[in-house]
Design a protein around this motif. Sequence first.
Motif, PDB file in Angstrom:
ATOM      1  N   ARG A  73      73.951  77.125  33.276  1.00 46.30           N
ATOM      2  CA  ARG A  73      73.567  78.532  33.372  1.00 46.30           C
ATOM      3  C   ARG A  73      72.650  78.770  34.577  1.00 46.30           C
ATOM      4  N   LEU A  74      71.586  77.951  34.685  1.00 45.52           N
ATOM      5  CA  LEU A  74      70.626  78.164  35.772  1.00 45.52           C
ATOM      6  C   LEU A  74      71.249  77.889  37.128  1.00 45.52           C
ATOM      7  N   GLN A  98      72.000  74.543  29.720  1.00 41.76           N
ATOM      8  CA  GLN A  98      70.936  75.147  30.520  1.00 41.76           C
ATOM      9  C   GLN A  98      71.184  74.874  32.002  1.00 41.76           C
ATOM     10  N   ALA A 114      69.783  68.085  39.160  1.00 38.02           N
ATOM     11  CA  ALA A 114      69.422  66.730  38.738  1.00 38.02           C
ATOM     12  C   ALA A 114      68.216  66.733  37.807  1.00 38.02           C
ATOM     13  N   SER A 115      67.385  67.797  37.889  1.00 41.70           N
ATOM     14  CA  SER A 115      66.152  67.776  37.105  1.00 41.70           C
ATOM     15  C   SER A 115      66.331  68.403  35.713  1.00 41.70           C
ATOM     16  N   ILE A 116      67.515  68.944  35.416  1.00 37.25           N
ATOM     17  CA  ILE A 116      67.725  69.551  34.091  1.00 37.25           C
ATOM     18  C   ILE A 116      68.617  68.639  33.256  1.00 37.25           C
ATOM     19  N   GLN A 117      68.149  68.329  32.029  1.00 36.28           N
ATOM     20  CA  GLN A 117      68.932  67.426  31.194  1.00 36.28           C
ATOM     21  C   GLN A 117      69.982  68.154  30.359  1.00 36.28           C
ATOM     22  N   LEU A 156      71.610  80.321  40.450  1.00 38.17           N
ATOM     23  CA  LEU A 156      71.099  79.875  41.746  1.00 38.17           C
ATOM     24  C   LEU A 156      72.206  79.871  42.792  1.00 38.17           C
ATOM     25  N   LEU A 211      69.382  74.850  51.291  1.00 38.34           N
ATOM     26  CA  LEU A 211      69.597  75.686  50.111  1.00 38.34           C
ATOM     27  C   LEU A 211      70.352  74.911  49.040  1.00 38.34           C
ATOM     28  N   LEU A 267      63.042  75.683  46.438  1.00 36.97           N
ATOM     29  CA  LEU A 267      64.084  76.694  46.300  1.00 36.97           C
ATOM     30  C   LEU A 267      63.725  77.998  47.002  1.00 36.97           C
ATOM     31  N   ARG A 278      61.155  70.444  34.068  1.00 33.76           N
ATOM     32  CA  ARG A 278      60.131  69.408  34.111  1.00 33.76           C
ATOM     33  C   ARG A 278      59.373  69.474  35.446  1.00 33.76           C
ATOM     34  N   MET A 302      59.856  72.206  42.210  1.00 35.90           N
ATOM     35  CA  MET A 302      61.126  72.861  42.523  1.00 35.90           C
ATOM     36  C   MET A 302      60.934  74.231  43.170  1.00 35.90           C
ATOM     37  N   GLY A 341      68.563  72.003  47.565  1.00 35.23           N
ATOM     38  CA  GLY A 341      67.697  72.462  46.473  1.00 35.23           C
ATOM     39  C   GLY A 341      68.488  72.654  45.194  1.00 35.23           C
ATOM     40  N   TYR A 342      69.701  73.199  45.342  1.00 32.63           N
ATOM     41  CA  TYR A 342      70.589  73.388  44.183  1.00 32.63           C
ATOM     42  C   TYR A 342      70.865  72.048  43.506  1.00 32.63           C
ATOM     43  N   MET A 363      69.122  69.283  43.747  1.00 32.66           N
ATOM     44  CA  MET A 363      67.888  68.744  43.172  1.00 32.66           C
ATOM     45  C   MET A 363      67.595  69.395  41.830  1.00 32.66           C
ATOM     46  N   MET A 364      67.787  70.729  41.780  1.00 34.00           N
ATOM     47  CA  MET A 364      67.491  71.412  40.527  1.00 34.00           C
ATOM     48  C   MET A 364      68.436  70.946  39.419  1.00 34.00           C
TER      49      MET A 364
END
Lengths: 227, 226
Positions: A141-142, A138, A131-134, A146, A122, B169, B160, B165, A125-126, A128-129
């Motif tokens: 917030r996301l 945002q 790391a994928s947002i620049q 999560l 879990l 998740l 992206r 993802m 995944g947090y 990873m997510m």
Amino acid sequence: MREKILYALAAIAAALLVYNMNQIFLVLPDEKDQGAIYRIIFIHVPVAFISLLGPFAACVFSLMYLSGKRLQWDRAASSMIEVSWVFATVNLATGMIWARIIWGIWWTWDPRLTSMFTLWLLFGGYLMMRASIQDTNQRARLSAVLNIFAAVNVVIVYKSIEWWRTQHPGPVLTVRDGGGMAPGMEQALWLNFLAFALLAAVIVLVRMRQQSVEQEIEAMRRYAHAL
Amino acid sequence: MRFLRQSWSVAAKDLRSEIRTKEALNASLSFSLVILLLFSFAFDPAAEQIRDFSGGLLWMVFAFAAALILNRSFARELENDCLDMLLASPVPPAALFLGKVSANFVLLMAVELIALPVFGIFYNVNWGMQAASLVLVTALGTWALAVIGTMFSALTVNLRLRELMLPVLVYPMMIPALMASIQLTTDLIAGQPLAGDSFLWLRVLVAFNVIFTALSVVFVDTVLLG
């Protein structure tokens, strides 16, 4: 001032760890059934506590972030998740080593192991997510939302443990009516929990500062770009 | 009342556009048939023990097939900036979310109610004995899948790596609900009525649905609007 507090905490954690390692390896006797390998419990269990406490502490900071939108709360929450994820990894690894020797297998799909693995996935995944947002806001917030979902889910996953047959050793600590541990050993376990908790706090603080510097550099880069 | 009407119009819009193209529905259905076929190579499909893990197999098919539908739930609104328009409309994000969950729920149930008899035929499993209870359990499990999936679809819509993802998740989040659904489905297929231990898992499933539906409705504003 903040730096001095950090160094002081790190020094206390280091001293306590050295004292504990001496107690665990040189003072305490071997356990009568398991022999020397039982010592893994002094790392395995405190680390498990921290990896379970971390997400809930982080959840509080995520809620604070969502109500106030101040980035420092996001930095606190994410640093706590990072550290508890690493501690969960240590917990799984030490558990596997112990299981290999006592049970003869590396892994079993016991509910308690499964739920720790679920927690690990879990929050993996947090991370990873994140790391994928620049965009910093945002991302904050996301990942706060999560984190709240994941923390609530941890409770449900953990509760379901008690409804499945379990192979994992039952509670040994007196706080959970275990009472299966010699007093000297239990004391060493709590002391080591304190040491690891301090260590975790120090790493969290260092990570928070790192992230704050990171965000500052990012802002400067954008500013330079705009010029 | 107005809230429900708004949700309904979003759900109707989603279902209408899906029924006209049938893109996600066809993909999801054929994908679930492919997984059913692949399972026959993974183990001996004629074995007696098949009943012991039929619930697990069935829910794996459902969960994988669901990812195809859920992935597109919010992503399809990105074209022509439809998502921005939806958010700018007087429909509150919570109504938008519940509408999308309902549409996804209907689509997933449609796929599952086709896959279920097919599974029964191919693997010689008698699912008809307690059809009503089985449909109830399927509906509860599917609602969980729809709520979590739609929420995370909203969460990842601007990322992206959206398609990557979402499964990473959603599946760990779904574990308690999937565990309960699998347990209940296996029991029902084995001919045990919904009683005793099964009620515990039914409660887990209902609690999971209530908790996460409420959480999603509360937080979907934050996710979509900021």
